[in-house]
Write a protein that holds these residues in place. Structure first.
Motif, PDB file in Angstrom:
ATOM      1  N   VAL A 261       0.944  -1.172  -0.088  1.00 20.34           N
ATOM      2  CA  VAL A 261      -0.006   0.054   0.026  1.00 20.34           C
ATOM      3  C   VAL A 261       0.732   1.019  -0.179  1.00 20.34           C
ATOM      4  O   VAL A 261       0.717   2.084  -0.714  1.00 20.34           O
ATOM      5  N   ALA A 262       1.980   1.079   0.783  1.00 19.21           N
ATOM      6  CA  ALA A 262       2.863   2.545   1.097  1.00 19.21           C
ATOM      7  C   ALA A 262       3.358   2.656  -0.493  1.00 19.21           C
ATOM      8  O   ALA A 262       3.621   3.553  -1.029  1.00 19.21           O
TER       9      ALA A 262
ATOM     10  N   ARG B 130       1.019   4.308  -2.807  1.00 14.76           N
ATOM     11  CA  ARG B 130       0.590   5.609  -2.501  1.00 14.76           C
ATOM     12  C   ARG B 130       1.905   6.546  -2.912  1.00 14.76           C
ATOM     13  O   ARG B 130       1.762   7.454  -3.583  1.00 14.76           O
TER      14      ARG B 130
ATOM     15  N   LEU C  54       1.551   7.011  -6.497  1.00 13.93           N
ATOM     16  CA  LEU C  54       0.562   7.937  -6.975  1.00 13.93           C
ATOM     17  C   LEU C  54       1.092   9.450  -6.606  1.00 13.93           C
ATOM     18  O   LEU C  54       0.681  10.447  -7.330  1.00 13.93           O
TER      19      LEU C  54
ATOM     20  N   VAL D 113      -6.250   1.631  -7.752  1.00 19.50           N
ATOM     21  CA  VAL D 113      -6.680   2.016  -6.408  1.00 19.50           C
ATOM     22  C   VAL D 113      -7.989   1.988  -6.054  1.00 19.50           C
ATOM     23  O   VAL D 113      -8.759   1.482  -5.007  1.00 19.50           O
TER      24      VAL D 113
ATOM     25  N   ARG E  19      -9.766  -0.645  -3.575  1.00 20.46           N
ATOM     26  CA  ARG E  19     -10.673  -0.113  -2.487  1.00 20.46           C
ATOM     27  C   ARG E  19     -12.170  -0.567  -2.495  1.00 20.46           C
ATOM     28  O   ARG E  19     -13.010  -0.766  -1.446  1.00 20.46           O
TER      29      ARG E  19
ATOM     30  N   TRP F 120      -5.358   1.614   3.187  1.00 16.23           N
ATOM     31  CA  TRP F 120      -5.233   3.110   2.412  1.00 16.23           C
ATOM     32  C   TRP F 120      -5.736   4.002   3.227  1.00 16.23           C
ATOM     33  O   TRP F 120      -5.311   5.125   3.609  1.00 16.23           O
TER      34      TRP F 120
ATOM     35  N   GLY G  93      -3.627   5.107   6.037  1.00 16.54           N
ATOM     36  CA  GLY G  93      -2.169   5.880   5.707  1.00 16.54           C
ATOM     37  C   GLY G  93      -1.299   4.909   5.805  1.00 16.54           C
ATOM     38  O   GLY G  93       0.003   5.358   6.099  1.00 16.54           O
TER      39      GLY G  93
END
Length: 167
Positions: free
Chosen positions: A54-55, A58, A61, A74, A78, A88, A91
């Motif tokens: 996920v990091a 992120r 993006l 994403v 989601r 997500w 964070g």
């Protein structure tokens, strides 16, 4: 997944029949489950992989905010994965760390590997390297798979008699 070695294909299953979208590790892990791109079960020590994925997404993006493929990925994750959505929203951040994985291979049984994720400087590419201890039973199993291309010719699977059966 951009490329793989023949050894990777016999250890974890040949991904060549999958579409590029199906070979996306983030999609594979959050939709298919912990084995991700593997054709059979893979057990992993620890739970750092999912937050690290996920990091990475992120960060991608941030670097490519108008990339429609990333945005769509994403949104897809989601809407299809409660775990991805939770990470997500939290964070989630986390570095890729080395982990030990046990591949539950249908021909040779358990193969324990160290899995290292190596970033390629100046790119978004990660090299994923699986290694086994030299001279170990796991090394023998991996060599057997490499030489035979994962095709067993001596009889029953590891649950029955064969070169890697237990007592």
């Amino acid at each position: 997944m951009l490329s793989w070695t023949p050894a990777w294909a016999v250890l974890l299953g040949d991904p060549s029949a999958r579409t590029p979208a199906e070979r996306n590790l983030v999609r594979a892990v959050f939709v298919a489950g912990p084995s991700g791109l593997a054709a059979w079960p893979v057990l992993q020590e620890g739970d750092a992989l999912n937050p690290a994925l996920v990091a990475d997404l992120r960060a991608a993006l941030v670097d490519h905010p108008r990339d429609r493929g990333l945005i769509d990925l994403v949104e897809e994750l989601r809407s299809t994965s409660a775990e991805f959505n939770r990470l997500w929203d939290e964070g989630a951040v986390g570095p890729h760390v080395s982990v030990r994985k046990t591949v539950m291979h249908p021909e040779v049984g358990e193969v324990t590997c160290d899995c290292d994720v190596l970033p390629v400087p100046g790119s978004d590419i990660r090299l994923i390297v699986y290694t086994v201890a030299a001279g170990s039973a796991d090394a023998e199993k991996l060599e057997f798979l490499r030489v035979t291309n994962g095709v067993r010719t001596d009889g029953p699977s590891p649950s029955g008699p064969g070169p890697f059966s237990g007592p």
